[in-house]
Scaffold this motif. Structure first.
Motif, PDB file in Angstrom:
ATOM      1  N   ALA A  59      -5.550  53.580 -75.029  1.00 38.58           N
ATOM      2  CA  ALA A  59      -4.215  53.686 -74.240  1.00 38.58           C
ATOM      3  C   ALA A  59      -3.746  52.307 -73.942  1.00 38.58           C
ATOM      4  O   ALA A  59      -4.516  51.053 -73.871  1.00 38.58           O
ATOM      5  N   ALA A  60      -2.239  52.169 -73.981  1.00 43.00           N
ATOM      6  CA  ALA A  60      -1.457  51.046 -73.654  1.00 43.00           C
ATOM      7  C   ALA A  60      -1.997  50.176 -74.642  1.00 43.00           C
ATOM      8  O   ALA A  60      -1.647  48.789 -74.579  1.00 43.00           O
ATOM      9  N   ASP A  87       0.461  52.293 -64.843  1.00 42.06           N
ATOM     10  CA  ASP A  87      -0.040  53.547 -63.956  1.00 42.06           C
ATOM     11  C   ASP A  87       0.491  53.262 -62.498  1.00 42.06           C
ATOM     12  O   ASP A  87       0.713  53.980 -61.730  1.00 42.06           O
ATOM     13  N   TYR A 140      -2.012  67.765 -73.719  1.00 51.84           N
ATOM     14  CA  TYR A 140      -3.133  67.699 -72.553  1.00 51.84           C
ATOM     15  C   TYR A 140      -3.045  69.312 -72.013  1.00 51.84           C
ATOM     16  O   TYR A 140      -2.273  69.912 -71.892  1.00 51.84           O
ATOM     17  N   GLN A 187     -10.541  55.027 -62.380  1.00 56.32           N
ATOM     18  CA  GLN A 187     -10.598  55.688 -63.696  1.00 56.32           C
ATOM     19  C   GLN A 187     -10.819  54.914 -65.081  1.00 56.32           C
ATOM     20  O   GLN A 187     -11.361  55.350 -65.929  1.00 56.32           O
TER      21      GLN A 187
HETATM   22  N1  LIG Z   1      -2.595  62.871 -66.408  1.00 55.80           N
HETATM   23  C1  LIG Z   1      -2.997  62.055 -67.094  1.00 55.80           C
HETATM   24  C2  LIG Z   1      -3.089  61.937 -68.453  1.00 55.80           C
HETATM   25  C3  LIG Z   1      -3.467  60.978 -69.169  1.00 55.80           C
HETATM   26  N2  LIG Z   1      -3.730  59.797 -68.656  1.00 55.80           N
HETATM   27  C4  LIG Z   1      -4.196  58.636 -69.292  1.00 55.80           C
HETATM   28  O1  LIG Z   1      -3.229  58.340 -70.259  1.00 55.80           O
HETATM   29  C5  LIG Z   1      -3.694  57.620 -71.165  1.00 55.80           C
HETATM   30  C6  LIG Z   1      -3.340  58.072 -72.603  1.00 55.80           C
HETATM   31  O2  LIG Z   1      -1.831  57.727 -72.855  1.00 55.80           O
HETATM   32  P1  LIG Z   1      -1.442  56.531 -73.635  1.00 55.80           P
HETATM   33  O3  LIG Z   1       0.086  56.776 -73.903  1.00 55.80           O
HETATM   34  O4  LIG Z   1      -1.682  55.225 -73.285  1.00 55.80           O
HETATM   35  O5  LIG Z   1      -1.863  56.802 -75.215  1.00 55.80           O
HETATM   36  C7  LIG Z   1      -5.240  58.153 -71.351  1.00 55.80           C
HETATM   37  O6  LIG Z   1      -6.115  56.715 -71.327  1.00 55.80           O
HETATM   38  C8  LIG Z   1      -5.324  58.909 -70.055  1.00 55.80           C
HETATM   39  O7  LIG Z   1      -6.476  58.377 -69.300  1.00 55.80           O
HETATM   40  C9  LIG Z   1      -3.411  59.645 -67.280  1.00 55.80           C
HETATM   41  O8  LIG Z   1      -3.733  58.752 -66.712  1.00 55.80           O
HETATM   42  N3  LIG Z   1      -3.263  60.737 -66.596  1.00 55.80           N
END
Ligand SMILES: Nc1ccn([C@@H]2O[C@H](COP(=O)(O)O)[C@@H](O)[C@H]2O)c(=O)n1
Ligand SMILES: Nc1ncnc2c1ncn2[C@@H]1O[C@H](COP(=O)(O)OP(=O)(O)O)[C@@H](O)[C@H]1O
Length: 618
Positions: free
Chosen positions: A197-198, A330, A226, A344
């Motif tokens: 992620a990121a 975030d 999701y 998280q």
């Molecule tokens: N409701 C959500 C759904 C996903 N996440 C986080 O997003 C990350 C994936 O997104 P990328 O664009 O970075 O690929 C992943 O790490 C999930 O934890 C979230 O926080 N809340």
């Protein structure tokens, strides 16, 4: 097949299963398909009904449009086509105000109107129908051997399924003829982009899309898939692991990707990170495109999803950088507090990265360190995509498949060797010329070493040295027709032979082999101009592998490839449903002639032996 010149010629309406009707483009289950046979002006719109077959057929509308186009007085408005069964509703025609279901006839429609089983469907079908032994036999991993040649793609020829992939991965094919080009489904180039992620996945994708501005590219985010959370999960959302593979609806993702790959538009959910819901924002319509990019943390996790990809990119960014970006994203964009973000991260994001994301790095074809900052990597990727887009559709899918670029000379030679009026001399001459081209291309794929020589003027020339340890192996008889060309290019090359009898217990038997004793140390040019069922090819390759030849040392040289009408399980694995039908629709004489290639070639050669001293009869 000739298409009818006027709508009137389309009559009479075909009955179910009729094989002999002259223009059986359609048949109606209730025989009320006047809409397509009525010469009066019509306006047709096709409404999608659920596909009755296992996969959709994108060629339905293609061919119907063609049919429609030939009818000057009828107009068609095609809204969408989703399957082999189409519902056609007539509009603006008072006399024909019913709606009817029409089905595209499978047996004489230039091979394009049948439902196809391809990709995963094809592979599953293969698995079901074959026993373990057969599977093992056919699943020779031909990842790394090359099959090279020129090939006339049969009408509607589509390679699908796992076996087809293995056997055709390395086929070099001639650009299809006009009619074949129409019937080969367009293949998008599918790119997967994974990484933590990121890490910069979206940024990399955006840069690729920017550089491919002149191409149709669509981006699909795994985030869109999701699962929606239950009320209970929502109440305790901080305990929910969004980084676990189970958080995604992979079946839905597969379905959408499958449709896009089959050139169908899809509606993709828009995920709302703030409400944790899909469906708050309306779905996004994604149209089929030349390039499809699937981006997501776990894009490579499911093997079925991976199998859809023609190129896999892993964005590899330092974990600290990822965390820093994540905190900013975030808190600023998603409005979360820093403590929640850090909790998280330590509870779910980091462990899931280690357990599920990082282990998928090994599947990547390209690993991009530093993500979007790595302009060199992005330029190279774009270059590769452009090369792929310029290639024959089959080459996009099978990386070891090489197509000799079709020139009018090559088309001319293919035309001549098919022409019944071609003289014996010309048949042999042009077959040989074509074979020589294939052989030269094949040799171009051999490894080489750098070599410096001194020129007559005393300067140093840095060139290359040919690969030394070579041998040819011809599949008797037709493969022998390629031996002269190989000998002409590689002085003194050793040539081994394999004889495979086609009517053995299981359709083929290896009955003779004479191979160089040190074959395992050599690069092997396997010679067989015609690929029918693939049985002989499988036998020959299996033997070479048993003899210790690494797959990467095999280059398979081909001239023409066509599926053969056969009821053997091999055939099913090889071509899936469409191929069986295709074959049964092909005029057998054409295939027969191809299959007699070796016999024909040598008969003619013998009769020409007096005239031409160029050919050395074996
Ligand atoms: N409701 C959500 C759904 C996903 N996440 C986080 O997003 C990350 C994936 O997104 P990328 O664009 O970075 O690929 C992943 O790490 C999930 O934890 C979230 O926080 N809340
Ligand atoms: N090379 C980079 N330099 C600085 N910021 C970047 C870089 N790449 C991405 N970002 C920022 O990091 C965040 C995450 O990037 P993104 O491409 O969305 O990653 P992913 O899709 O992997 O989650 C975004 O806010 C983006 O602007």
């Amino acid at each position: 097949m000739q298409w009818p010149k006027s709508p009137a010629q389309i009559s009479p309406i075909c009955k179910r299963g009729t094989k002999s009707t002259p223009f059986p483009v359609i048949f109606c289950n209730n025989e009320t398909c006047a809409c397509l046979t009525d010469p009066s002006p019509l306006r047709l719109s096709v409404l999608p009904v659920s596909a009755s077959g296992p996969a959709t057929n994108l060629h339905c509308n293609h061919k119907i449009q063609k049919l429609k186009g030939l009818s000057s007085s009828s107009q068609g408005v095609w809204e969408s086509v989703t399957g082999p069964t189409l519902q056609i509703k007539t509009k603006e025609v008072e006399t024909v105000n019913h709606s009817t279901t029409v089905r595209l006839h499978r047996h004489s429609t230039d091979h394009v109107l049948s439902p196809q089983v391809s990709g995963m469907d094809g592979a599953r079908k293969c698995n079901k129908r074959s026993n373990k032994k057969e599977r093992e036999k056919k699943e020779i991993n031909t990842q790394s051997f090359y099959r090279l040649g020129t090939c006339d793609l049969p009408h509607g020829f589509q390679i699908s399924g796992r076996f087809a992939r293995s056997i055709h991965r390395n086929l070099e094919v001639e650009q299809p003829t006009t009619s074949a080009a129409e019937s080969v489904p367009k293949q998008p180039f599918v790119i997967g982009v994974a990484g933590g992620a990121a890490s910069g996945k979206t940024t990399v994708c955006d840069l690729i899309i920017q550089q491919l501005h002149d191409q149709r590219v669509v981006l699909v985010n795994q985030d869109s898939f999701y699962h929606n959370l239950s009320e209970e999960e929502l109440m305790r959302v901080h305990e929910y692991n969004f980084d676990h593979p189970d958080a995604f609806d992979t079946e839905q993702l597969l379905c959408c990707m499958g449709k896009l790959r089959h050139w169908q538009a899809v509606d993709i959910p828009n995920y709302d990170f703030k409400s944790y819901k899909n469906g708050v924002v309306p779905k996004r319509r994604v149209n089929p495109s030349d390039v499809i990019i699937l981006e997501g943390i776990l894009a490579f996790h499911d093997p079925r999803v991976r199998e859809l990809m023609n190129m896999k990119i892993f964005v590899d960014t330092d974990p600290d950088v990822r965390l820093a970006r994540r905190i900013r994203r975030d808190t600023v964009e998603k409005g979360r507090d820093i403590r929640t973000v850090l909790d998280q991260y330590s509870n779910f994001v980091k462990p899931a990265f280690d357990d599920f994301i990082l282990p998928t790095k090994k599947y990547a074809d390209i690993i991009i360190p530093r993500g979007g900052d790595n302009h060199v990597a992005i330029d190279l990727i774009v270059q590769h995509i452009r090369t792929k887009l310029g290639q024959h559709d089959l080459c996009k899918i099978y990386p070891n498949l090489y197509v000799i670029q079709s020139t009018f000379q090559i088309r001319g030679m293919h035309t001549l060797i098919r022409d019944a009026k071609t003289t014996k001399h010309d048949f042999v001459f042009y077959s040989d010329r074509l074979i020589r081209l294939v052989v030269e291309h094949g040799l171009g794929h051999l490894p080489f070493t750098e070599k410096q020589v001194i020129t007559p003027t005393g300067s140093v020339y840095t060139g290359v040295d040919f690969c030394k340890r070579l041998c040819g192996v011809s599949v008797i008889r037709s493969g022998e027709s390629m031996e002269n060309a190989l000998r002409a290019c590689c002085k003194g090359i050793k040539i081994g032979k394999i004889l495979i009898h086609r009517e053995g217990d299981n359709g083929q038997q290896l009955i003779y082999e004479k191979l160089p004793t040190d074959i395992s140390d050599r690069h092997v040019l396997l010679l067989d101009p015609i690929l029918g069922t693939g049985n002989s090819a499988v036998q020959a390759i299996s033997l070479l592998i048993r003899k210790g030849v690494p797959e990467s040392n095999i280059i398979f040289l081909n001239l023409i490839s066509a599926p053969q009408a056969s009821d053997s399980p091999d055939m099913i694995m090889f071509t899936a449903v469409l191929h069986l039908q295709l074959v049964s629709m092909r005029p057998m004489s054409t295939i027969f002639e191809f299959f007699q290639f070796g016999l024909y070639f040598f008969q003619l050669l013998k009769s020409l032996a007096d005239v031409s001293s160029n050919y050395q009869l074996c």
